[in-house]
Design an enzyme around this catalytic site. Sequence first.
Site, PDB file in Angstrom:
ATOM      1  CD  GLU A 121      -2.927  -1.298   2.197  1.00  0.00           C
ATOM      2  OE1 GLU A 121      -4.087  -1.642   1.943  1.00  0.00           O
ATOM      3  OE2 GLU A 121      -2.528  -1.076   3.347  1.00  0.00           O
ATOM      4  CB  CYS A 134       3.191   7.219   3.390  1.00  0.00           C
ATOM      5  SG  CYS A 134       3.690   5.987   4.592  1.00  0.00           S
ATOM      6  CB  CYS A 141       7.268  -5.655   8.663  1.00  0.00           C
ATOM      7  SG  CYS A 141       8.705  -5.027   9.567  1.00  0.00           S
ATOM      8  CB  CYS A 145       6.307  -3.184  16.241  1.00  0.00           C
ATOM      9  SG  CYS A 145       8.026  -2.905  15.744  1.00  0.00           S
ATOM     10  CB  CYS A 148       3.028  -2.347  13.807  1.00  0.00           C
ATOM     11  SG  CYS A 148       3.179  -2.135  12.029  1.00  0.00           S
ATOM     12  CG  ASN A 331      -3.636   5.610  13.508  1.00  0.00           C
ATOM     13  OD1 ASN A 331      -4.448   6.473  13.823  1.00  0.00           O
ATOM     14  ND2 ASN A 331      -2.454   5.896  13.011  1.00  0.00           N
ATOM     15  CB  CYS A 374       0.897   5.596  11.326  1.00  0.00           C
ATOM     16  SG  CYS A 374       1.368   7.202  10.852  1.00  0.00           S
TER      17      CYS A 374
HETATM   18  N1  SAH Z   1       9.146  -0.027   9.828  1.00  0.00           N
HETATM   19  C1  SAH Z   1       9.483   1.335   9.972  1.00  0.00           C
HETATM   20  C2  SAH Z   1       8.619   2.254   9.140  1.00  0.00           C
HETATM   21  C3  SAH Z   1       7.140   1.984   9.046  1.00  0.00           C
HETATM   22  S1  SAH Z   1       6.082   2.376  10.345  1.00  0.00           S
HETATM   23  C4  SAH Z   1       9.403   1.729  11.418  1.00  0.00           C
HETATM   24  O1  SAH Z   1       8.926   0.963  12.225  1.00  0.00           O
HETATM   25  O2  SAH Z   1       9.866   2.814  11.744  1.00  0.00           O
HETATM   26  C5  SAH Z   1       5.811   4.142  10.420  1.00  0.00           C
HETATM   27  C6  SAH Z   1       5.466   4.580  11.859  1.00  0.00           C
HETATM   28  O3  SAH Z   1       4.126   4.203  12.262  1.00  0.00           O
HETATM   29  C7  SAH Z   1       6.406   3.938  12.872  1.00  0.00           C
HETATM   30  O4  SAH Z   1       6.831   4.878  13.809  1.00  0.00           O
HETATM   31  C8  SAH Z   1       5.506   2.908  13.503  1.00  0.00           C
HETATM   32  O5  SAH Z   1       6.005   2.535  14.749  1.00  0.00           O
HETATM   33  C9  SAH Z   1       4.199   3.628  13.546  1.00  0.00           C
HETATM   34  N2  SAH Z   1       3.040   2.746  13.781  1.00  0.00           N
HETATM   35  C10 SAH Z   1       2.949   1.419  13.544  1.00  0.00           C
HETATM   36  N3  SAH Z   1       1.732   0.961  13.900  1.00  0.00           N
HETATM   37  C11 SAH Z   1       1.035   2.025  14.366  1.00  0.00           C
HETATM   38  C12 SAH Z   1      -0.309   2.190  14.840  1.00  0.00           C
HETATM   39  N4  SAH Z   1      -1.143   1.184  14.899  1.00  0.00           N
HETATM   40  N5  SAH Z   1      -0.684   3.425  15.209  1.00  0.00           N
HETATM   41  C13 SAH Z   1       0.175   4.468  15.101  1.00  0.00           C
HETATM   42  N6  SAH Z   1       1.429   4.370  14.653  1.00  0.00           N
HETATM   43  C14 SAH Z   1       1.871   3.158  14.284  1.00  0.00           C
HETATM   44 FE1  SF4 Z   2       7.753  -3.469  10.994  1.00  0.00          FE
HETATM   45 FE2  SF4 Z   2       5.546  -2.263  11.879  1.00  0.00          FE
HETATM   46 FE3  SF4 Z   2       7.637  -2.558  13.506  1.00  0.00          FE
HETATM   47 FE4  SF4 Z   2       7.800  -0.822  11.480  1.00  0.00          FE
HETATM   48  S1  SF4 Z   2       6.403  -0.675  13.233  1.00  0.00           S
HETATM   49  S2  SF4 Z   2       9.348  -2.339  12.099  1.00  0.00           S
HETATM   50  S3  SF4 Z   2       6.549  -1.901   9.911  1.00  0.00           S
HETATM   51  S4  SF4 Z   2       6.412  -4.212  12.613  1.00  0.00           S
END
Ligand code: SAH
Ligand code: SF4
Length: 398
Positions: A121, A134, A141, A145, A148, A331, A374
Amino acid sequence: MANMMTDATAPITQDVLTIPRKLPLDGLTNIVGLTRDALRAALIAAGTPERAANMRVGQVWQWVYHWGVRDFALMTNLAKEYRAFLAAHFTIALPQVVTRQVSADGTRKYLVRIAGGHEVEVVYIPEQDRGTLCISSQVGCTLTCSFCHTGTQKLVRNLTAAEIVGQIMLARDDLGEWPTPGAPKDETRLLSNVVLMGMGEPLYNFDNVRDAMQIAMDPEGLTLSRRRITLSTSGVVPEIARTATEIGCNLAVSFHATTDAVRDRLVPINKRWNIATLLDALRAYPGLSNSERITFEYVMLRGVNDSDADARRLVKLIAGIPAKINLIPFNEWPGAPYERSDWTRIRAFADIIYKAGYASPIRTPRGEDIMAACGQLKSATERDRKSRATIAAEAGLS
Ligand code: SAH
Ligand code: SF4
């Protein structure tokens, strides 16, 4: 916190199915995604005389990245025979846009299909003074996390440089933003900024991300300045110095916690490179890259990382690093094990940081109605909960 997903013993990476890349069968080399050097080598390998190669690179580059041309026949400053030669050996191919959704707030989300049938996406976020795209660096991934959505996807493949820079090009197609020959130069750009904050951990796909960004930053063509590109990492410490020296863009870090105990649960890569190790790497970044500030991303999770004590610890930890702190209201996604902190809490947290002298913008969730915010991105095939076997079969792997 008894929940499996937030257990400190959760693995750093999940048990993923890594998808091999399927190359197109037509035998043509895609020009998109080749750096200038690689394009020169490819033109020579196909039979372009060496003495003409630099000039041909410049011409082809301009057609592809400045004018957005996809058909060799339209490259009118090249001899007809040379156009035919290019068409016989090369292609100009982008990932394919499958669906385009437009949010009530103007955010656009593209579902994009790449070779092998997998999807990523891409999100375009229009704002007053800029338009930010973005982009994704991986399908899914490998990291886990716990807040996420992308991190729950079990299918992972690195995107090629073509698929990464191709996301910028297809967004320009959709925005109608390629220049028109003869028209006065338009300095206002709908797509002015790029953030590597979509699906995937960009520093686990370093070479392709670097090549794609070098193409995007080239002074001819897409001409995005390195100051208008931000790469977000969860904290892959060994690649941070290379990001400074080989890309030189802005860096954002998914910080999200102020103690190792909490960060281990939220961003499990912390178990490999903890907060102190990460901060050491970040201290060196601005000097190495000549960039101004590091963005600390901090997702606001109710009762997990959002106390006043957290805010004060955060300020202490980052002391001495030129920084801005981007607070991201969590989110939600189906089945997420957390809740968003409430607004008074987020504001109180922001206030402590602001009073300590840091910019502390609260990121407005954009495109929530189309699951474009995000952390909400996840391949649609996965969202539909197809089995791994089905997906593998569709990808031609079984
Ligand atoms: N993998 C990379 C980039 C993608 S995520 C990273 O982790 O930095 C972009 C941002 O969105 C990151 O800071 C991530 O931690 C955040 N993010 C992930 N899931 C989220 C959620 N459910 N709500 C808000 N931010 C989130
Ligand atoms: Fe991967 Fe999501 Fe963690 Fe970013 S925030 S490193 S996309 S699992």
